[in-house]
Design an enzyme around this catalytic site. Structure first.
Site, short mmCIF file in Angstrom:
data_model
loop_
_atom_site.label_atom_id
_atom_site.label_comp_id
_atom_site.label_asym_id
_atom_site.label_seq_id
_atom_site.Cartn_x
_atom_site.Cartn_y
_atom_site.Cartn_z
N SER A 1 33.13 25.91 -23.83
CA SER A 1 33.74 26.73 -22.80
C SER A 1 33.68 28.18 -23.24
CB SER A 1 35.20 26.32 -22.61
OG SER A 1 35.95 26.79 -23.70
N LYS A 2 34.23 29.04 -22.40
CA LYS A 2 34.16 30.48 -22.68
C LYS A 2 34.76 30.83 -24.04
CE LYS A 2 33.87 32.09 -17.98
NZ LYS A 2 34.64 31.55 -16.90
N ARG A 3 35.72 30.03 -24.47
CA ARG A 3 36.33 30.29 -25.78
C ARG A 3 35.29 30.27 -26.91
NH1 ARG A 3 38.88 26.45 -27.88
NH2 ARG A 3 38.21 24.93 -26.34
#
Ligand code: GLU
Length: 487
Positions: free
Chosen positions: A254-256
């Site tokens: 994910s963006k993390r």
């Protein structure tokens, strides 16, 4: 129909093009190329709230950038078009009418409140919420009456009871679902738009798709699709559900975890051939320990039976390593092309560089290429030429300038540099030997203090190249600013 492979990539244009989507596209493309089959690209835009043309354009552009070209489909055409689902509504309607006429689908007039109450009651009993099938018992007269009254409705397909919905997945093996947990699900929403699970079946069948290669997250959709293949009398394609892509912490990417869209990697100055190479290895295992693959090699070697069932881990260091490999193959012009936007953004290059500036930028990028795994890293590497923040980066570096011989070395280098007719990598190189001889010091005690005084760091490209790129005036001013030269 001949039995050649026909595969498709069917993105929903609802946002940035995720690298997971690019991997699905790539696997389909490779399967088509490997088998001499056909690769189709279809746009699944029935989620009208979230679909945009802008996103569709981004996806197509990213596919072309990656060299994942399609044989049939959106923009290129083909015998089974149109290839945008919202342009196929009349086709879907024909099949819906057929299913209704055959009693395989029915109108459902239940209100959202009724459905919610039903669901709550099932959940309270610890059951999987499935539609009760209430409206399947309406008489034709009641249905006509409700339609005449203009009651809102959806259309549901009848799912057989007490059946096992099963298939052999090329990646996951045998997969089975209990049809009672599927229930009679909605195939056409109240706004008249058919849902994904329904359109996908009609499209795959009508486009003669033989292999559906897609992400594992669609596995749970497959039982519904099996119900529809059967209801519509279409042959079921072979499925291959490719495992999720996880971050290094084993959580879903994910963006993390950093950049997740193809566009972001493109903007960072990664090369398409590196992204393809890297994505191919996210799930597919070659039968040797080869790690660098050209697209041609991937097309030759890819096979679905070597796609792993366990999740793939996105290792950015590996991507950087692969990208670095391809960066090394670039000539000076290509390297500048990748680096220039980053230099411009940092204010290190003009918007329209002159011929001379371009020549300098090219030489600089080439000199720095060992330090640039992807385009954006040029900024850090080039900083030494553009900022005055070049003081020794740490104590160890500072210590180099404290050597007893450092002042004399810097002074002699400055004087020699001043005396040169022209400062080039070639004219600077002999100066180092001259200083060694003149001052009777070892090479290290010549190169190191000069490098540190001029760049602030102990490592980097050849010193003569740095000096030539930096130019006489700047180098002399930095040597003077070291405070070590007496006059
Ligand atoms: N449109 C779906 C998506 O973007 C793909 C569905 C499929 O491949 O069957 O996730």
């Amino acid at each position: 129909m001949s039995n050649t492979v026909r595969v498709r990539f069917a993105p929903s244009p609802t946002g940035p093009f995720h690298i997971g989507g690019a991997r699905s596209a790539l696997f389909n493309y490779l399967e088509a190329k490997h088998t001499g089959g056909t690769f189709v690209v279809r746009i699944e835009d029935t989620d009208q709230k979230r679909s945009t043309r802008e996103s569709e354009e981004n996806i197509k552009e990213a596919l072309r950038w990656l060299g994942i070209n399609w044989d049939e489909g959106i923009d290129v055409g083909g015998p089974d078009g149109p290839y945008r689902q919202m342009e196929r509504l009349d086709i879907y309607k024909k099949y819906t009418d057929k299913l209704l006429a055959e009693g395989k689908a029915y109108y459902c007039f239940c209100t959202p409140e009724e459905l919610e109450a039903e669901k709550e009651a099932q959940l309270a009993k610890g059951e999987t919420p499935v539609y009760s099938g209430k409206c399947s018992h309406l008489s034709p007269e009641q249905v006509q009456q409700y339609l005449k009254e203009g009651r809102p409705y959806v259309i549901r397909v009848k799912t057989p009871k007490n059946e096992t919905l099963e298939f052999d997945d090329l990646v996951r093996g045998h997969v089975a679902f209990d049809s009672n947990k599927v229930g009679d699900f909605v195939i056409v929403k109240s706004d008249g738009i058919p849902v994904y699970n329904y359109c996908v079946v009609m499209d795959d069948a009508l486009m003669h798709i033989t292999h559906v290669i897609r992400a594992e997250e669609h596995l749970s959709n497959t039982p519904r699709q099996l119900v529809l293949y059967k209801a519509l009398g279409f042959p079921v394609p072979t499925f291959a559900h490719v495992s999720l892509i996880l971050g290094k912490d084993k959580k879903k990417m994910s963006k993390r975890h950093g950049a997740t869209s193809v566009q972001q990697y493109r903007d960072l100055g990664y090369l398409p051939q590196a992204i393809d190479n890297f994505l191919a290895l996210l799930g597919w295992t070659p039968d040797s320990d080869q790690e660098i693959f050209s697209m041609e090699e991937l097309c030759q070697q890819f096979s679905l039976d070597r796609v792993a069932k366990n999740p793939a881990v996105f290792d950015i260091e590996k991507l950087n390593w692969i990208n670095f490999h391809y960066m090394k193959e670039l000539d000076e012009d290509q390297l500048l092309e990748i680096c220039l936007p980053h230099l411009q953004k940092a204010g290190y290059a003009s918007d329209q560089p002159s011929h001379d500036e371009r020549t300098w930028l090219k030489q600089m990028c080439s000199a720095m290429r060992e330090h640039v795994q992807y385009g954006a890293q040029i900024v850090d590497a080039a900083k030494v030429f553009f900022t005055e923040d070049y003081q020794p980066e740490n104590e160890e570096t500072a210590a180099v300038l404290k050597e007893e011989t450092a002042p004399a070395v810097l002074k002699m280098f400055r004087d020699e540099l001043e005396a040169l007719d022209e400062v080039t990598a070639e004219t600077v190189q002999p100066l180092f030997k001259k200083i060694q001889k003149g001052l009777k010091v070892k090479g290290k005690f010549v190169y190191m203090p000069i490098r540190v005084a001029v760049t602030g760091v102990m490592h980097g490209p050849d010193l003569n190249v740095i000096v030539a790129l930096m130019g006489r005036d700047k180098v002399i001013s930095r040597l003077n600013a070291s405070g070590l030269i007496a006059d």
